[in-house]
Scaffold this active site. Structure first.
Site, mmCIF file in Angstrom:
data_model
loop_
_atom_site.group_PDB
_atom_site.id
_atom_site.type_symbol
_atom_site.label_atom_id
_atom_site.label_comp_id
_atom_site.label_asym_id
_atom_site.label_seq_id
_atom_site.Cartn_x
_atom_site.Cartn_y
_atom_site.Cartn_z
ATOM 1 N N GLY A 107 3.389 7.247 -4.312
ATOM 2 C CA GLY A 107 4.486 6.545 -4.971
ATOM 3 C C GLY A 107 3.891 5.403 -5.773
ATOM 4 O O GLY A 107 2.789 4.941 -5.477
ATOM 5 N N CYS A 154 -0.448 1.163 0.756
ATOM 6 C CA CYS A 154 -0.006 0.835 -0.598
ATOM 7 C C CYS A 154 -1.226 0.649 -1.481
ATOM 8 O O CYS A 154 -2.196 0.009 -1.070
ATOM 9 C CB CYS A 154 0.818 -0.449 -0.551
ATOM 10 S SG CYS A 154 1.385 -1.008 -2.157
ATOM 11 N N LEU A 155 -1.182 1.189 -2.690
ATOM 12 C CA LEU A 155 -2.320 1.060 -3.609
ATOM 13 C C LEU A 155 -2.593 -0.398 -3.970
ATOM 14 O O LEU A 155 -3.698 -0.746 -4.355
ATOM 15 C CB LEU A 155 -2.070 1.876 -4.888
ATOM 16 C CG LEU A 155 -1.978 3.397 -4.713
ATOM 17 C CD1 LEU A 155 -1.674 4.065 -6.051
ATOM 18 C CD2 LEU A 155 -3.244 3.971 -4.101
ATOM 19 N N HIS A 180 9.102 -2.882 -3.966
ATOM 20 C CA HIS A 180 8.192 -3.396 -5.004
ATOM 21 C C HIS A 180 8.981 -4.001 -6.168
ATOM 22 O O HIS A 180 8.574 -5.010 -6.741
ATOM 23 C CB HIS A 180 7.323 -2.265 -5.573
ATOM 24 C CG HIS A 180 6.063 -2.002 -4.801
ATOM 25 N ND1 HIS A 180 5.089 -2.959 -4.614
ATOM 26 C CD2 HIS A 180 5.604 -0.880 -4.197
ATOM 27 C CE1 HIS A 180 4.084 -2.434 -3.913
ATOM 28 N NE2 HIS A 180 4.368 -1.169 -3.649
ATOM 29 N N GLN A 193 3.674 -2.432 -10.125
ATOM 30 C CA GLN A 193 2.268 -2.327 -9.714
ATOM 31 C C GLN A 193 1.308 -2.170 -10.883
ATOM 32 O O GLN A 193 0.102 -2.356 -10.716
ATOM 33 C CB GLN A 193 2.086 -1.162 -8.742
ATOM 34 C CG GLN A 193 2.737 -1.418 -7.386
ATOM 35 C CD GLN A 193 2.580 -0.208 -6.493
ATOM 36 O OE1 GLN A 193 3.355 0.734 -6.585
ATOM 37 N NE2 GLN A 193 1.567 -0.210 -5.657
ATOM 38 N N HIS A 209 10.066 1.838 0.172
ATOM 39 C CA HIS A 209 8.830 1.114 -0.124
ATOM 40 C C HIS A 209 8.751 0.781 -1.622
ATOM 41 O O HIS A 209 8.435 -0.356 -2.003
ATOM 42 C CB HIS A 209 7.642 1.984 0.308
ATOM 43 C CG HIS A 209 6.289 1.418 0.010
ATOM 44 N ND1 HIS A 209 5.386 1.096 1.002
ATOM 45 C CD2 HIS A 209 5.674 1.124 -1.168
ATOM 46 C CE1 HIS A 209 4.283 0.617 0.438
ATOM 47 N NE2 HIS A 209 4.425 0.640 -0.880
ATOM 48 N N GLU A 210 9.068 1.767 -2.468
ATOM 49 C CA GLU A 210 8.956 1.551 -3.925
ATOM 50 C C GLU A 210 10.051 0.619 -4.443
ATOM 51 O O GLU A 210 9.793 -0.215 -5.314
ATOM 52 C CB GLU A 210 8.991 2.890 -4.671
ATOM 53 C CG GLU A 210 7.856 3.852 -4.329
ATOM 54 C CD GLU A 210 6.466 3.241 -4.355
ATOM 55 O OE1 GLU A 210 6.228 2.308 -5.150
ATOM 56 O OE2 GLU A 210 5.620 3.681 -3.557
HETATM 57 NI NI NI Z 1 3.261 0.208 -2.550
#
Ligand code: NI
Length: 157
Positions: free
Chosen positions: A46, A88-89, A134, A51, A130-131
């Protein structure tokens, strides 16, 4: 299409609230295509526009080969709960347990501006929550079970 740089923990842009997408045009298509390349290049499941430093309400998720683009996503219903591991990236070298709703319904637009709704559970619910976090400047370590370990090492940012 191109890969973009993924912002890492500590970058203050990750803490900003993204604004709704109003133009469903070439710029949005390019952003979404780049996000897709960036997510796959990093083996992510995701990615939120936040991000890659674009403070617009757009996220993508890939659930084992089913790919979704969600523009201006809103969680309109949630039910139950689940606890599972997340990563998470933007938060390298860490995974942790996070409590999420078990099932959600979201309302969103596609890249052309058309409304749709999806109901999904388990992994879908976890990933989308989660997204969407963000987009509101929230990272999963803000709410994960053993986040003190992370904060101890990297600071609370
Ligand atoms: Ni993330």
């Amino acid at each position: 299409m191109a890969k973009r740089k993924v912002l890492k923990y500590g970058d203050e842009r990750l803490r900003k609230k993204a604004t709704p997408v109003t133009e469903f045009d070439e710029n949005l298509f390019e952003l979404l295509d780049d996000m897709r390349d960036t997510m796959y290049a990093n083996n992510g499941m995701g990615l939120a526009a936040t991000q890659v430093g674009v403070l617009k309400r757009a996220v993508i998720v890939d659930l084992g080969g089913t790919f979704f683009e969600l523009i201006n996503p809103e969680i309109i219903y949630e039910e139950g709960e689940q606890v599972d591991e997340e990563g998470c990236l933007s938060v390298p070298n860490f995974t942790d347990l996070v409590k999420r709703p078990y099932k959600i319904t979201i309302k969103a637009k596609d890249r052309y501006g058309y409304d749709f709704e999806i109901t999904g559970e388990k992994y879908f619910a976890r990933c989308v929550c989660h997204e969407v976090d963000h987009l509101n400047g929230v990272l999963y370590v803000d709410k994960s079970e053993n986040n003190e370990k992370y904060f101890k090492k990297y600071g609370k940012k």
